[in-house]
Scaffold this motif. Structure first.
Motif, mmCIF file in Angstrom:
data_model
loop_
_atom_site.group_PDB
_atom_site.id
_atom_site.type_symbol
_atom_site.label_atom_id
_atom_site.label_comp_id
_atom_site.label_asym_id
_atom_site.label_seq_id
_atom_site.Cartn_x
_atom_site.Cartn_y
_atom_site.Cartn_z
ATOM 1 N N ILE A 50 0.837 -1.202 0.000
ATOM 2 C CA ILE A 50 0.000 0.000 0.000
ATOM 3 C C ILE A 50 0.877 1.259 0.000
ATOM 4 O O ILE A 50 0.390 2.363 0.224
ATOM 5 C CB ILE A 50 -0.951 0.013 1.216
ATOM 6 N N ALA A 51 2.160 1.068 -0.295
ATOM 7 C CA ALA A 51 3.126 2.166 -0.189
ATOM 8 C C ALA A 51 2.807 3.336 -1.117
ATOM 9 O O ALA A 51 3.072 4.495 -0.779
ATOM 10 C CB ALA A 51 4.532 1.647 -0.471
ATOM 11 N N ALA A 52 2.244 3.068 -2.297
ATOM 12 C CA ALA A 52 2.024 4.134 -3.276
ATOM 13 C C ALA A 52 0.647 4.772 -3.172
ATOM 14 O O ALA A 52 0.326 5.671 -3.959
ATOM 15 C CB ALA A 52 2.224 3.589 -4.692
ATOM 16 N N LEU A 53 -0.166 4.361 -2.213
ATOM 17 C CA LEU A 53 -1.525 4.894 -2.144
ATOM 18 C C LEU A 53 -1.587 6.400 -1.878
ATOM 19 O O LEU A 53 -2.400 7.096 -2.496
ATOM 20 C CB LEU A 53 -2.348 4.126 -1.108
ATOM 21 N N LEU A 96 -2.221 -3.971 7.476
ATOM 22 C CA LEU A 96 -1.679 -4.077 6.126
ATOM 23 C C LEU A 96 -0.219 -3.651 6.073
ATOM 24 O O LEU A 96 0.584 -4.257 5.355
ATOM 25 C CB LEU A 96 -2.507 -3.234 5.152
ATOM 26 N N ARG A 97 0.139 -2.621 6.825
ATOM 27 C CA ARG A 97 1.538 -2.176 6.829
ATOM 28 C C ARG A 97 2.449 -3.237 7.447
ATOM 29 O O ARG A 97 3.554 -3.488 6.959
ATOM 30 C CB ARG A 97 1.668 -0.849 7.580
ATOM 31 N N GLY A 98 1.984 -3.880 8.507
ATOM 32 C CA GLY A 98 2.769 -4.945 9.104
ATOM 33 C C GLY A 98 2.928 -6.119 8.170
ATOM 34 O O GLY A 98 4.015 -6.709 8.052
ATOM 35 N N PHE A 99 1.849 -6.458 7.470
ATOM 36 C CA PHE A 99 1.911 -7.559 6.518
ATOM 37 C C PHE A 99 2.834 -7.203 5.353
ATOM 38 O O PHE A 99 3.589 -8.051 4.866
ATOM 39 C CB PHE A 99 0.503 -7.875 6.005
ATOM 40 N N GLU A 100 2.773 -5.951 4.906
ATOM 41 C CA GLU A 100 3.639 -5.497 3.823
ATOM 42 C C GLU A 100 5.115 -5.656 4.204
ATOM 43 O O GLU A 100 5.931 -6.129 3.408
ATOM 44 C CB GLU A 100 3.336 -4.031 3.503
ATOM 45 N N ASP A 101 5.468 -5.295 5.434
ATOM 46 C CA ASP A 101 6.850 -5.439 5.894
ATOM 47 C C ASP A 101 7.267 -6.905 5.947
ATOM 48 O O ASP A 101 8.388 -7.268 5.550
ATOM 49 C CB ASP A 101 7.010 -4.804 7.277
ATOM 50 N N LEU A 102 6.376 -7.764 6.434
ATOM 51 C CA LEU A 102 6.666 -9.197 6.492
ATOM 52 C C LEU A 102 6.897 -9.761 5.098
ATOM 53 O O LEU A 102 7.874 -10.478 4.850
ATOM 54 C CB LEU A 102 5.494 -9.929 7.156
ATOM 55 N N LEU A 103 6.001 -9.416 4.164
ATOM 56 C CA LEU A 103 6.120 -9.922 2.802
ATOM 57 C C LEU A 103 7.369 -9.395 2.106
ATOM 58 O O LEU A 103 7.998 -10.105 1.322
ATOM 59 C CB LEU A 103 4.881 -9.544 1.998
ATOM 60 N N ALA A 104 7.722 -8.137 2.380
ATOM 61 C CA ALA A 104 8.906 -7.559 1.745
ATOM 62 C C ALA A 104 10.160 -8.351 2.109
ATOM 63 O O ALA A 104 11.009 -8.634 1.260
ATOM 64 C CB ALA A 104 9.057 -6.095 2.148
ATOM 65 N N GLU A 105 10.272 -8.720 3.372
ATOM 66 C CA GLU A 105 11.431 -9.498 3.805
ATOM 67 C C GLU A 105 11.415 -10.891 3.188
ATOM 68 O O GLU A 105 12.452 -11.386 2.707
ATOM 69 C CB GLU A 105 11.454 -9.602 5.331
ATOM 70 N N LYS A 106 10.262 -11.523 3.160
ATOM 71 C CA LYS A 106 10.166 -12.862 2.572
ATOM 72 C C LYS A 106 10.441 -12.824 1.073
ATOM 73 O O LYS A 106 11.056 -13.734 0.514
ATOM 74 C CB LYS A 106 8.789 -13.463 2.860
ATOM 75 N N ARG A 107 9.995 -11.769 0.400
ATOM 76 C CA ARG A 107 10.263 -11.630 -1.030
ATOM 77 C C ARG A 107 11.759 -11.424 -1.298
ATOM 78 O O ARG A 107 12.293 -11.921 -2.282
ATOM 79 C CB ARG A 107 9.468 -10.450 -1.601
ATOM 80 N N ARG A 108 12.425 -10.684 -0.400
ATOM 81 C CA ARG A 108 13.859 -10.451 -0.596
ATOM 82 C C ARG A 108 14.642 -11.762 -0.471
ATOM 83 O O ARG A 108 15.564 -12.031 -1.248
ATOM 84 C CB ARG A 108 14.358 -9.418 0.415
ATOM 85 N N VAL A 109 14.261 -12.577 0.499
ATOM 86 C CA VAL A 109 14.909 -13.887 0.650
ATOM 87 C C VAL A 109 14.641 -14.749 -0.587
ATOM 88 O O VAL A 109 15.544 -15.395 -1.129
ATOM 89 C CB VAL A 109 14.406 -14.593 1.919
ATOM 90 N N ARG A 110 13.404 -14.742 -1.037
ATOM 91 C CA ARG A 110 13.037 -15.518 -2.229
ATOM 92 C C ARG A 110 13.826 -15.065 -3.447
ATOM 93 O O ARG A 110 14.261 -15.867 -4.260
ATOM 94 C CB ARG A 110 11.531 -15.353 -2.474
ATOM 95 N N MET A 111 14.019 -13.729 -3.559
ATOM 96 C CA MET A 111 14.740 -13.197 -4.700
ATOM 97 C C MET A 111 16.173 -13.717 -4.726
ATOM 98 O O MET A 111 16.719 -14.061 -5.774
ATOM 99 C CB MET A 111 14.735 -11.667 -4.655
ATOM 100 N N ARG A 185 -10.212 -11.690 5.807
ATOM 101 C CA ARG A 185 -10.373 -11.082 7.128
ATOM 102 C C ARG A 185 -9.475 -9.855 7.270
ATOM 103 O O ARG A 185 -9.886 -8.832 7.851
ATOM 104 C CB ARG A 185 -10.055 -12.109 8.221
ATOM 105 N N MET A 186 -8.248 -9.923 6.757
ATOM 106 C CA MET A 186 -7.315 -8.809 6.872
ATOM 107 C C MET A 186 -7.809 -7.597 6.087
ATOM 108 O O MET A 186 -7.729 -6.450 6.557
ATOM 109 C CB MET A 186 -5.923 -9.241 6.394
ATOM 110 N N VAL A 187 -8.317 -7.829 4.886
ATOM 111 C CA VAL A 187 -8.851 -6.730 4.075
ATOM 112 C C VAL A 187 -10.045 -6.084 4.771
ATOM 113 O O VAL A 187 -10.162 -4.850 4.827
ATOM 114 C CB VAL A 187 -9.239 -7.246 2.669
ATOM 115 N N HIS A 188 -10.926 -6.898 5.315
ATOM 116 C CA HIS A 188 -12.083 -6.345 6.031
ATOM 117 C C HIS A 188 -11.643 -5.559 7.257
ATOM 118 O O HIS A 188 -12.215 -4.502 7.564
ATOM 119 C CB HIS A 188 -13.026 -7.478 6.439
#
Length: 281
Positions: A50-53, A96-111, A185-188
């Protein structure tokens, strides 16, 4: 539903991407292109971000567009991946911001794991060659694909996926698995509505959509560039039977990445948009 032309008025498009995820342009440029494509209502739904919103909202106001803040989440239903769109979400949502940070780290490892696999195939890529295609902290396979094209290892982004990055290909690495029900549930919780994206692309059947409807799903993205009239008809029937709102999205990424997905190519009615918004928590 007839396709609008670029000059059509009142076009509603609830699915596009910026450089905050895997789009070609920053949010301000996406807004300008949305306005040029005849849009009246525009949603920015970056993958897991949601960084660019805030930038999107500012640019939309400058172009006289109604802005719908959104996100696209990669989720799992049983053993396969599908995509969930959140619309009208709160850009300041802590969840959402917390989830975004979690995913960013997991994506970096995956990359890093993808780069290692490519190296094993004789294709040397450095992290910075991939990161230069991302305007934010969300790294994905499309960024690797563009680096492969730039390095002459593939002619197009599609070819890079078909040869190296797609599921079952030699450099594929799976991603973090977020259950679809948990994502709804998170979106709601963030004040938004939850819509399943391009179900025809993922070949979702009525039973799977019924399961998601029971979990609180609000809509189905039916008017999509990759859905032909028969596919749209199939999902319109599902939406009516399950009490879900039909939505529209071009899934715009930019001409270099998705040349066949353009603003002004799909739309939905104002009544459908109102019905979706009325389902906000």
């Amino acid at each position: 539903m007839p396709e609008p032309t670029a000059a059509s008025a009142h076009v509603i498009d609830l699915h596009s991407h910026s450089t905050a995820s895997d789009g070609e342009f920053p949010a301000a440029e996406v807004a300008a292109r949305a306005a040029a494509g005849g849009l009246a209502v525009w949603a920015l739904c970056d993958h897991d971000s949601i960084a660019a919103l805030p930038a999107g909202a500012e640019a939309a106001a400058a172009h006289g567009l109604r802005f719908v803040p959104g996100i696209e989440l990669s989720v799992h239903l049983e053993r396969r991946e599908v995509h969930l769109l959140g619309h009208f979400v709160d850009p300041a949502s802590k969840a959402l911001r917390g989830f975004e940070d979690l995913l960013a780290e997991k994506r970096r490892v995956r990359m890093g794991e993808i780069i290692q696999k490519l190296a094993g195939l004789g294709i040397p890529l450095r992290p910075e060659q991939v990161e230069r295609f991302s305007g934010g902290k969300t790294l994905g396979r499309p960024h690797v694909a563009r680096a492969l094209v730039e390095g002459g290892h593939a002619a197009t982004v599609r070819e890079a996926f078909d040869r190296y990055l797609g599921e079952g290909r030699p450099a594929y690495v799976g991603r973090y698995r977020l259950p679809a029900e948990e994502a709804i549930r998170m979106v709601h919780a963030a004040g938004g509505t939850a819509t399943i994206a391009h179900p025809g692309v993922n070949r979702l059947e009525r039973g799977e959509l019924a399961r998601l409807a029971e979990a609180g799903l609000d809509g189905i993205e039916i008017y999509h560039c990759d859905h032909n009239p028969s596919v749209r008809g199939k999902y319109l029937r599902c939406a009516a039977e399950l009490g879900l709102v039909p939505t529209a999205g071009s899934d715009y990424h930019g001409p270099t990445i998705t040349p066949d997905r353009t603003f002004g190519s799909v739309t939905m009615s104002a009544a459908e948009l109102e019905a979706l918004e009325s389902r906000r928590p």
